[in-house]
Design a protein around this motif. Structure first.
Motif, PDB file in Angstrom:
ATOM      1  N   GLU A   1       0.605  -1.294  -0.054  1.00 48.38           N
ATOM      2  CA  GLU A   1      -0.039  -0.015  -0.019  1.00 48.38           C
ATOM      3  C   GLU A   1       0.833   1.240   0.072  1.00 48.38           C
ATOM      4  OE1 GLU A   1      -2.687   1.547   3.260  1.00 48.38           O
ATOM      5  OE2 GLU A   1      -3.904   0.016   2.535  1.00 48.38           O
ATOM      6  N   ILE A   2       1.750   1.151   0.955  1.00 48.04           N
ATOM      7  CA  ILE A   2       2.640   2.627   0.769  1.00 48.04           C
ATOM      8  C   ILE A   2       3.650   2.589  -0.526  1.00 48.04           C
ATOM      9  CG2 ILE A   2       4.911   1.664   2.318  1.00 48.04           C
ATOM     10  CD1 ILE A   2       2.868   5.323   2.806  1.00 48.04           C
ATOM     11  N   SER A   3       4.124   1.749  -0.991  1.00 48.82           N
ATOM     12  CA  SER A   3       4.940   1.913  -2.124  1.00 48.82           C
ATOM     13  C   SER A   3       3.974   2.328  -3.305  1.00 48.82           C
ATOM     14  CB  SER A   3       5.907   0.633  -2.444  1.00 48.82           C
ATOM     15  OG  SER A   3       4.691  -0.320  -3.123  1.00 48.82           O
ATOM     16  N   GLN A   4       2.898   1.859  -3.308  1.00 42.50           N
ATOM     17  CA  GLN A   4       1.929   2.167  -4.491  1.00 42.50           C
ATOM     18  C   GLN A   4       1.422   3.748  -4.192  1.00 42.50           C
ATOM     19  OE1 GLN A   4      -1.389  -0.566  -4.992  1.00 42.50           O
ATOM     20  NE2 GLN A   4      -1.706   0.470  -6.914  1.00 42.50           N
ATOM     21  N   LEU A   5       1.312   4.013  -2.950  1.00 38.81           N
ATOM     22  CA  LEU A   5       0.886   5.488  -2.667  1.00 38.81           C
ATOM     23  C   LEU A   5       2.401   6.361  -2.874  1.00 38.81           C
ATOM     24  CD1 LEU A   5      -1.258   7.409  -1.417  1.00 38.81           C
ATOM     25  CD2 LEU A   5       0.155   7.085   0.822  1.00 38.81           C
ATOM     26  N   PHE A   6       3.203   5.853  -2.803  1.00 35.08           N
ATOM     27  CA  PHE A   6       4.412   6.945  -3.132  1.00 35.08           C
ATOM     28  C   PHE A   6       4.542   6.794  -4.597  1.00 35.08           C
ATOM     29  CE2 PHE A   6       6.896   6.362   1.172  1.00 35.08           C
ATOM     30  CZ  PHE A   6       5.859   7.052   1.603  1.00 35.08           C
ATOM     31  N   LEU A   7       4.164   5.950  -5.295  1.00 35.00           N
ATOM     32  CA  LEU A   7       4.234   5.837  -6.722  1.00 35.00           C
ATOM     33  C   LEU A   7       3.095   7.094  -7.295  1.00 35.00           C
ATOM     34  CD1 LEU A   7       4.593   1.995  -7.699  1.00 35.00           C
ATOM     35  CD2 LEU A   7       6.329   3.990  -8.106  1.00 35.00           C
TER      36      LEU A   7
ATOM     37  N   ASP B   1      -5.446  10.286   7.785  1.00 31.74           N
ATOM     38  CA  ASP B   1      -4.374   9.371   7.226  1.00 31.74           C
ATOM     39  C   ASP B   1      -3.194  10.089   6.636  1.00 31.74           C
ATOM     40  OD1 ASP B   1      -5.318   6.867   8.165  1.00 31.74           O
ATOM     41  OD2 ASP B   1      -6.725   6.639   6.407  1.00 31.74           O
ATOM     42  N   TYR B   2      -3.393  11.465   6.589  1.00 35.56           N
ATOM     43  CA  TYR B   2      -2.148  12.548   6.192  1.00 35.56           C
ATOM     44  C   TYR B   2      -1.348  12.335   7.012  1.00 35.56           C
ATOM     45  CZ  TYR B   2       0.231  16.182   3.869  1.00 35.56           C
ATOM     46  OH  TYR B   2       1.203  17.089   3.394  1.00 35.56           O
ATOM     47  N   ASN B   3       0.059  12.207   6.483  1.00 36.22           N
ATOM     48  CA  ASN B   3       1.046  12.105   7.431  1.00 36.22           C
ATOM     49  C   ASN B   3       2.115  13.172   6.617  1.00 36.22           C
ATOM     50  OD1 ASN B   3       3.479  11.496   8.645  1.00 36.22           O
ATOM     51  ND2 ASN B   3       2.882   9.176   8.605  1.00 36.22           N
ATOM     52  N   GLU B   4       2.676  14.088   7.897  1.00 38.71           N
ATOM     53  CA  GLU B   4       3.456  15.128   7.469  1.00 38.71           C
ATOM     54  C   GLU B   4       4.688  14.642   7.030  1.00 38.71           C
ATOM     55  OE1 GLU B   4       3.335  18.166  10.401  1.00 38.71           O
ATOM     56  OE2 GLU B   4       1.153  18.698   9.966  1.00 38.71           O
ATOM     57  N   SER B   5       5.046  13.415   7.564  1.00 34.48           N
ATOM     58  CA  SER B   5       6.491  12.901   7.188  1.00 34.48           C
ATOM     59  C   SER B   5       6.566  12.017   5.670  1.00 34.48           C
ATOM     60  CB  SER B   5       6.893  11.747   8.227  1.00 34.48           C
ATOM     61  OG  SER B   5       6.129  10.559   8.328  1.00 34.48           O
ATOM     62  N   PHE B   6       5.458  12.109   4.858  1.00 34.58           N
ATOM     63  CA  PHE B   6       5.445  11.493   3.730  1.00 34.58           C
ATOM     64  C   PHE B   6       6.501  12.459   2.773  1.00 34.58           C
ATOM     65  CE2 PHE B   6       0.472  10.625   3.393  1.00 34.58           C
ATOM     66  CZ  PHE B   6       0.499   9.435   3.864  1.00 34.58           C
ATOM     67  N   PRO B   7       7.287  11.580   2.112  1.00 30.98           N
ATOM     68  CA  PRO B   7       8.169  12.513   1.328  1.00 30.98           C
ATOM     69  C   PRO B   7       7.609  13.130   0.149  1.00 30.98           C
ATOM     70  CG  PRO B   7       7.905   9.905   0.629  1.00 30.98           C
ATOM     71  CD  PRO B   7       7.244  10.078   1.760  1.00 30.98           C
ATOM     72  N   ILE B   8       8.147  14.263   0.061  1.00 33.24           N
ATOM     73  CA  ILE B   8       7.794  15.299  -0.980  1.00 33.24           C
ATOM     74  C   ILE B   8       8.051  15.221  -2.191  1.00 33.24           C
ATOM     75  CG2 ILE B   8       7.582  17.846  -1.322  1.00 33.24           C
ATOM     76  CD1 ILE B   8       6.277  17.089   1.188  1.00 33.24           C
ATOM     77  N   PHE B   9       7.193  14.720  -3.475  1.00 36.15           N
ATOM     78  CA  PHE B   9       7.373  14.747  -4.660  1.00 36.15           C
ATOM     79  C   PHE B   9       6.986  15.753  -5.509  1.00 36.15           C
ATOM     80  CE2 PHE B   9       7.542  10.205  -2.957  1.00 36.15           C
ATOM     81  CZ  PHE B   9       8.868   9.822  -3.354  1.00 36.15           C
ATOM     82  N   LYS B  10       7.620  16.264  -6.357  1.00 31.89           N
ATOM     83  CA  LYS B  10       7.021  17.440  -7.039  1.00 31.89           C
ATOM     84  C   LYS B  10       6.087  17.110  -8.076  1.00 31.89           C
ATOM     85  CE  LYS B  10       9.058  20.914 -10.005  1.00 31.89           C
ATOM     86  NZ  LYS B  10       9.981  21.765 -10.530  1.00 31.89           N
ATOM     87  N   GLY B  11       6.327  15.714  -8.748  1.00 38.77           N
ATOM     88  CA  GLY B  11       5.305  15.218  -9.596  1.00 38.77           C
ATOM     89  C   GLY B  11       5.858  15.311 -11.070  1.00 38.77           C
ATOM     90  N   LYS B  12       5.374  14.713 -11.754  1.00 39.20           N
ATOM     91  CA  LYS B  12       5.696  14.341 -13.361  1.00 39.20           C
ATOM     92  C   LYS B  12       4.432  14.725 -14.329  1.00 39.20           C
ATOM     93  CE  LYS B  12       8.186  10.447 -12.164  1.00 39.20           C
ATOM     94  NZ  LYS B  12       8.638   9.052 -12.632  1.00 39.20           N
ATOM     95  N   CYS B  13       4.448  14.753 -15.364  1.00 33.68           N
ATOM     96  CA  CYS B  13       3.487  15.006 -16.248  1.00 33.68           C
ATOM     97  C   CYS B  13       3.111  13.531 -16.774  1.00 33.68           C
ATOM     98  CB  CYS B  13       4.034  15.789 -17.540  1.00 33.68           C
ATOM     99  SG  CYS B  13       2.784  16.109 -18.759  1.00 33.68           S
TER     100      CYS B  13
END
Length: 113
Positions: free
Chosen positions: A26-32, A53-65
Motif C-alpha cells: 500500500e505505501i509503495s503504491q501511494l508513493f508511486l 491518514d495524512y502524514n506530514e512525514s510523507f516524502p515530498i515529490f514534485k510530480g511529473k506529467c
C-alpha cells in the motif's frame, strides 16, 4: 465519481500496456502515485492535510506529467481529469461520453485503443 480514479488507471494501463502504479504494498503504491502527481498539499487539494491518514512525514515529490508515460496527446486531458486527486473534480460518466471525442461513439462502436 470516486470510481473514476480506478477507471482512469485502467484506461492508462490499456493505452500503455503497463501497470500505472506497480507498488508491492500500500505505501509503495501511494508513493508511486505521489511521484507521478506530486505529494498532495492543501494548495492542490484543499484540506487534505486535515485527513486522518495524512502524514506530514510523507516524502515530498514534485510530480511529473502524464506525458512522461508515453500516453498519446489524445488521451492526456481525459486521463488527467479522471485521475484528479479531488474526487469532485473528476468527470461524470455523462461528461466523458458527451464531451470527449474519444468516447463519443462508445455506445455504438468498439473503441480502438
Amino acid at each position: 465519481q470516486s470510481t473514476w480514479g480506478s477507471l482512469g488507471c485502467i484506461l492508462a494501463e490499456l493505452i500503455t500496456g503497463k501497470i500505472l502504479f506497480p507498488g508491492d504494498c500500500e505505501i509503495s503504491q501511494l508513493f508511486l502515485i505521489f511521484e507521478l502527481f506530486g505529494t498532495p498539499t492543501n494548495v492542490m487539494w484543499p484540506e487534505v492535510e486535515e485527513y486522518a491518514d495524512y502524514n506530514e512525514s510523507f516524502p515530498i515529490f514534485k510530480g511529473k506529467c502524464l506525458k512522461t508515460l508515453d500516453i498519446p496527446e489524445t488521451y492526456l486531458s481525459i486521463l488527467e481529469s479522471m485521475l484528479s486527486y479531488i474526487p469532485t473534480n473528476r468527470p461524470t460518466a455523462a461528461d466523458i461520453l458527451n464531451e470527449n471525442n474519444i468516447f463519443k461513439n462508445a455506445k455504438t462502436k468498439k473503441l480502438n485503443l
